[in-house]
Enzyme design. Structure first.
Site, mmCIF file in Angstrom:
data_model
loop_
_atom_site.group_PDB
_atom_site.id
_atom_site.type_symbol
_atom_site.label_atom_id
_atom_site.label_comp_id
_atom_site.label_asym_id
_atom_site.label_seq_id
_atom_site.Cartn_x
_atom_site.Cartn_y
_atom_site.Cartn_z
ATOM 1 N N CYS A 155 55.891 44.840 -46.716
ATOM 2 C CA CYS A 155 54.523 45.105 -46.229
ATOM 3 C C CYS A 155 54.330 46.548 -45.797
ATOM 4 O O CYS A 155 53.214 47.066 -45.823
ATOM 5 C CB CYS A 155 54.182 44.168 -45.078
ATOM 6 S SG CYS A 155 54.283 42.459 -45.570
ATOM 7 N N HIS A 178 47.474 47.114 -42.725
ATOM 8 C CA HIS A 178 48.029 46.211 -43.735
ATOM 9 C C HIS A 178 47.391 44.842 -43.519
ATOM 10 O O HIS A 178 47.288 44.365 -42.385
ATOM 11 C CB HIS A 178 49.554 46.136 -43.583
ATOM 12 C CG HIS A 178 50.135 44.938 -44.255
ATOM 13 N ND1 HIS A 178 49.919 44.670 -45.581
ATOM 14 C CD2 HIS A 178 50.903 43.926 -43.783
ATOM 15 C CE1 HIS A 178 50.536 43.540 -45.897
ATOM 16 N NE2 HIS A 178 51.130 43.071 -44.827
ATOM 17 N N ASN A 191 47.152 38.427 -48.579
ATOM 18 C CA ASN A 191 48.110 39.491 -48.252
ATOM 19 C C ASN A 191 48.784 39.946 -49.544
ATOM 20 O O ASN A 191 49.539 39.194 -50.151
ATOM 21 C CB ASN A 191 49.134 38.920 -47.264
ATOM 22 C CG ASN A 191 50.218 39.915 -46.867
ATOM 23 O OD1 ASN A 191 50.387 40.949 -47.513
ATOM 24 N ND2 ASN A 191 50.968 39.596 -45.826
HETATM 25 O O1 UT7 Z 1 52.654 40.655 -44.043
HETATM 26 C C1 UT7 Z 1 53.931 40.581 -43.506
HETATM 27 C C2 UT7 Z 1 53.910 40.177 -42.119
HETATM 28 N N1 UT7 Z 1 53.397 38.857 -41.976
HETATM 29 C C3 UT7 Z 1 52.692 38.546 -40.934
HETATM 30 O O2 UT7 Z 1 52.409 39.395 -40.127
HETATM 31 C C4 UT7 Z 1 52.279 37.111 -40.772
HETATM 32 C C5 UT7 Z 1 52.418 36.698 -39.342
HETATM 33 N N2 UT7 Z 1 52.199 35.281 -39.093
HETATM 34 C C6 UT7 Z 1 51.040 34.640 -39.359
HETATM 35 O O3 UT7 Z 1 50.124 35.196 -39.934
HETATM 36 C C7 UT7 Z 1 50.890 33.223 -38.846
HETATM 37 O O4 UT7 Z 1 51.988 32.888 -38.031
HETATM 38 C C8 UT7 Z 1 50.756 32.177 -39.986
HETATM 39 C C9 UT7 Z 1 49.389 32.308 -40.661
HETATM 40 C C10 UT7 Z 1 51.852 32.352 -41.004
HETATM 41 C C11 UT7 Z 1 50.836 30.773 -39.416
HETATM 42 O O5 UT7 Z 1 49.882 30.596 -38.415
HETATM 43 P P1 UT7 Z 1 50.295 29.959 -36.999
HETATM 44 O O6 UT7 Z 1 49.062 29.900 -36.215
HETATM 45 O O7 UT7 Z 1 51.441 30.766 -36.458
HETATM 46 O O8 UT7 Z 1 50.749 28.491 -37.412
HETATM 47 P P2 UT7 Z 1 52.167 27.771 -37.268
HETATM 48 O O9 UT7 Z 1 53.130 28.344 -38.231
HETATM 49 O O10 UT7 Z 1 52.535 27.740 -35.815
HETATM 50 O O11 UT7 Z 1 51.808 26.310 -37.733
HETATM 51 C C12 UT7 Z 1 50.901 25.489 -36.987
HETATM 52 C C13 UT7 Z 1 50.791 24.160 -37.706
HETATM 53 C C14 UT7 Z 1 52.114 23.509 -38.034
HETATM 54 O O12 UT7 Z 1 51.964 22.114 -37.853
HETATM 55 P P3 UT7 Z 1 52.486 21.393 -36.500
HETATM 56 O O13 UT7 Z 1 53.961 21.685 -36.438
HETATM 57 O O14 UT7 Z 1 51.725 22.027 -35.384
HETATM 58 O O15 UT7 Z 1 52.153 19.953 -36.744
HETATM 59 C C15 UT7 Z 1 52.300 23.781 -39.489
HETATM 60 O O16 UT7 Z 1 53.099 22.830 -40.153
HETATM 61 O O17 UT7 Z 1 50.102 24.300 -38.962
HETATM 62 C C16 UT7 Z 1 50.879 23.719 -40.000
HETATM 63 N N3 UT7 Z 1 50.669 24.494 -41.227
HETATM 64 C C17 UT7 Z 1 49.655 24.262 -42.082
HETATM 65 N N4 UT7 Z 1 48.674 23.337 -42.089
HETATM 66 C C18 UT7 Z 1 47.786 23.384 -43.102
HETATM 67 C C19 UT7 Z 1 51.381 25.544 -41.677
HETATM 68 N N5 UT7 Z 1 50.852 26.006 -42.820
HETATM 69 C C20 UT7 Z 1 49.774 25.223 -43.087
HETATM 70 C C21 UT7 Z 1 48.842 25.213 -44.132
HETATM 71 N N6 UT7 Z 1 47.862 24.278 -44.093
HETATM 72 N N7 UT7 Z 1 48.849 26.107 -45.124
#
Ligand code: UT7
Length: 335
Positions: A115, A262, A292
């Site tokens: 990234c 980014h 992204n």
């Molecule tokens: O570009 C390089 C650098 N990358 C970044 O900077 C990305 C940084 N991170 C993020 O953007 C976020 O952490 C994500 C978008 C990847 C994830 O968002 P989050 O708010 O941190 O969600 P989470 O990973 O804590 O997941 C919350 C819930 C989980 O379910 P439970 O355990 O709460 O039941 C996941 O299983 O959302 C679930 N989940 C989804 N649900 C529907 C994860 N992915 C999905 C999905 N659709 N695509």
């Protein structure tokens, strides 16, 4: 010492639009979750059978940037190509661009900083121009993510975020010492390498071993991201490295006319915007349309902002990125 500036910009994205609803047909996800957590509405994914690859898309973006710089391929003296999704394991995409664009047998370097790749690549180009080694350096960021994503529910935390595309910039020598690239700052913290990674194939997990195991459940081919952990580090490092760049130039956040982060997550961009107290028209985001695109994202966003007249003469433009490595960096420009 010479000075350097961006003289041409271009981007290319594949035609094929993949909406959040399209993804919900492949895996257990939905438009509301994706938009709320990331801001993404749709992304471009290369269609099966298309000629596009990271190198091919990079070449398409580069042709536009070179033409807009008022140059031809004859004038390009060095290439820096940033990607995490190269056409080959080796050689890198830089040499492919040299051939595709019909450049002279100039040096071609690949940057592996994910990234932050475009920021690192710009920094390399900037130094080569400032030392006087080259007059015109081509910088390309391109990603063909869709070919390597886990398109099942298992991969949903990563797959819904990433899109394909390419952006390019020509960095040229300028006699004007008041404008151009003012500074670049780069950082890394390798202890977090496995928080955002693709593990295989690699020398530690090499092809014969994978073939022998023939394990369809082996997740090591697909990107892994500890999303929340990455998010928490990203918001801190963005602010740090932007402040470092501003301070080095005796500037403050109030001097910023355009911030191009980014495009990792709209919530990250909005957090940084708020911290820097920037208004909506001082930040450019396009993650809604493209997801992204990693090394391509800043180049695509900068090109769009410039095309829309949002980057103007004498503006202070700040570029910043954070990602896998971890790596992060900023570039401060007086346009
Ligand atoms: O570009 C390089 C650098 N990358 C970044 O900077 C990305 C940084 N991170 C993020 O953007 C976020 O952490 C994500 C978008 C990847 C994830 O968002 P989050 O708010 O941190 O969600 P989470 O990973 O804590 O997941 C919350 C819930 C989980 O379910 P439970 O355990 O709460 O039941 C996941 O299983 O959302 C679930 N989940 C989804 N649900 C529907 C994860 N992915 C999905 C999905 N659709 N695509």
């Amino acid at each position: 010492m010479y000075n350097s500036k961006i003289t041409g910009l271009g981007y290319y994205v594949p035609d094929n639009v993949v909406t959040n609803d399209d993804l919900s047909k492949m895996m257990d996800t939905n438009d509301a979750w994706i938009q709320e957590r990331t801001g993404i509405k749709e992304r471009r994914w290369i269609k099966e059978g298309s000629e596009d690859t990271s190198a091919v898309m990079g070449a398409k973006a580069a042709r536009i940037a070179i033409e807009r710089a008022g140059l031809t391929s004859e004038d390009i003296e060095f290439v820096v190509f940033a990607t995490l999704s190269p056409d080959y394991y080796f050689p890198g995409c830089g040499v492919q661009i040299q051939e595709m664009l019909g450049l002279k047998t100039v040096g071609a370097l690949d940057v592996r900083n994910q990234c932050s790749g475009f920021i690192y690549a710009l920094s390399v180009a900037d130094k080569f121009v400032k030392t006087g080694d080259y007059k015109n350096v081509l910088v390309v960021g391109a990603e063909f993510h869709s070919g390597g994503l886990d398109k099942t529910t298992r991969g949903r935390g990563v797959t819904v975020i990433f899109g394909d595309g390419a952006g390019a910039a020509v960095i040229s020598r300028t006699e004007d010492n008041t404008k151009g690239i003012l500074s670049t700052h780069l950082h890394s913290e390798g202890k977090h390498a496995e928080e955002l990674t693709v593990l295989a194939p690699s020398i530690r997990h090499w092809v014969p071993e994978i073939m022998e195991a023939n394990d369809k459940n082996d997740e090591s081919y697909f990107p892994y991201m500890n999303g929340t952990f990455v998010f928490k580090h990203a918001v801190v490092r963005f602010i740090e490295v932007i402040s470092e760049g501003l301070q080095a130039n005796n500037l403050s956040a109030e001097d910023i006319n355009m911030f191009i982060p980014h495009q990792a997550n709209l919530r990250i961009s909005q957090f940084v915007q708020k911290k820097l107290r920037l208004s909506d028209d001082e930040v450019y985001n396009n993650i809604m349309k493209y997801g992204n695109t990693t090394a391509a994202s800043i180049a695509i966003a900068l090109t769009e902002a410039w095309e829309q007249g949002k980057v103007k003469d004498n503006d202070i433009v700040v570029l910043a990125a954070f990602g896998s490595g971890f790596t992060w960096g900023s570039v401060i420009i007086r346009w």
